[in-house]
Enzyme design. Structure first.
Site: not given
Ligand code: NAD
Length: 375
Positions: A120, A125, A128, A131, A228
């Site tokens: 990440r 991005q 991803d 997400s 996380y």
């Protein structure tokens, strides 16, 4: 360089790994694209649209025999056997706890990439998938909850009297949880949320919701360097469970999204908590496929408990197949683009690239990812 878009064999899967938009982009990079017949139908993309974008429509076996194979879910045993040695196969591989499948992928001689292991970092991005899919899952969870809930969500003042706003509680404030909060607020619910990561408090409040958690010393330290959640102590879990138990009893809708990478989902809502809720209340468990946050939740089902509470465990983004596929396909394109030498219009994987290293599970007949090496 042939890119194959395979069909999904899991009957519950409705998404597809490419769209006409990404097919055109791949062709623009010098690739040929072969799409398995019917691969996009459940996502609202008929074969003719792929053809119009320049793809050939082929059998699934032919798509699986391409130089680069794109999928949503990990190839099953038969699909793995159809892969060409030396090919690249890219999907959400779900490797944790599925050692046999990872070994089979290695045995095929293909290089398998797990999109969900993408680091990440800013550069990645656009790739991803966690997400892009979690955002939609959080949105859809609230839509599902609203559909199952036999009352209105917003407060309404009508000549026939006032309807109170629904109370909605979001557990786990990652990408899915944040979108669930925003969606719940848009629909007029009174939203509260909890998470074990302290950084989420401000995010919850910035969306106009209230944060609910035991904020002790352990909570203040509870975030890994990667951003996380980490596993909390039993003592913390007990304190948090007591607070949550009193809170849940007052909620109309609870959406749970809590995950810990590489581990089963934490159990957050016990059967007793479910029993404490009013009849007609709704829980949506987005972690159901990873073991479930809610006791009694069943994957693919809506369970109605003895006290009339509904627990939704239906698969979620698959009912937003068109949007989910569009975003997933763009995530895949962005990654595959980095594996292609544009001048020579050929595959040129830089095996030292951190994105490749982080996602590559198998190569040259062996498992190569450090997290999944045979013991
Ligand atoms: P996730 O899907 O792994 O987990 C969902 C949420 O559940 C997390 O917020 C987690 O803290 C929470 N959770 C875990 N155990 C819990 C428990 N016992 N009780 C309550 N909540 C619990 O999370 P995610 O959506 O993948 O996001 C994880 C992190 O990654 C976040 O910090 C997010 O902002 C970050 N992120 C970064 C990027 C980027 O920089 N490119 C992109 C997306 C997400």
């Amino acid at each position: 360089m042939l890119i194959g878009v395979a069909a999904e064999t899991d009957p519950a899967e409705t998404r597809v790994a490419a769209t006409p938009e990404t097919v055109k982009k791949f062709i623009g990079l010098g690739a040929e694209v072969a799409v398995a017949q019917g691969a996009g139908v459940k996502a609202g993309v008929p074969d003719a649209e792929f053809q119009a974008a320049g793809a050939r429509i082929v059998s699934n076996a032919e798509a699986l025999g391409a130089d680069v194979v794109l999928k949503v879910r990990r190839p099953d045993a038969a699909e793995t056997a159809a892969l060409k040695s030396g090919a690249l196969v890219i999907a959400v591989m779900d490797p944790y706890g599925h050692t046999d499948a990872v070994e089979a992928l290695a045995g095929s001689g293909a290089s398998a990439f797990a999109m969900e292991l993408m680091p990440r970092i800013t550069r990645a991005q656009v790739m991803d998938v966690l997400s892009s899919q979690a955002n939609l899952a959080g949105y859809r969870a609230v839509i599902d909850a609203a559909a199952e809930y036999g009352r209105a969500l917003p407060m309404m003042m009508t000549p026939a009297g006032t309807v109170p706003a629904a109370r909605m509680f979001i557990m786990g404030v990652g990408v899915a949880g944040l979108q669930a909060i925003a969606t719940g607020r848009r629909l007029g619910a009174i939203v509260t949320a909890t998470d074990v990561r302290p950084a989420t408090k401000e995010q919850v409040e910035s969306l106009g919701a209230k944060f609910v958690a035991v904020e002790d010393e352990e909570f203040k330290q509870a975030e890994t360097a990667g951003g996380y959640a980490k596993e909390m102590s039993d003592a913390y879990k007990a304190k948090q469970a007591a607070l949550i138990a009193t809170h849940i009893a007052k909620q109309d809708i609870v959406v749970t999204t809590a995950l810990i990478p590489g581990r089963p989902a934490p159990r957050l809502v016990t059967a007793d908590m479910v029993r404490s809720m009013r009849p007609g209340s709704v829980l949506v468990d987005l972690a159901v496929e990873r073991g479930g946050n809610v006791e009694m939740a069943k994957a693919g089902e809506v369970v109605t408990t003895e006290n009339g509470v509904k627990i939704v465990g239906s698969s979620n983004v698959t009912r937003l197949a068109a949007t989910a596929s569009a975003l997933y396909a763009r995530n895949l394109f962005a990654f595959v683009e980095t594996l292609i030498d544009k001048a020579n219009k050929a595959l040129a994987v830089n095996w030292d690239d951190e994105l490749v290293k982080a996602t590559c599970l198998t190569r040259g007949g062996a498992i190569v990812h450090p997290a999944f090496l045979p013991k």
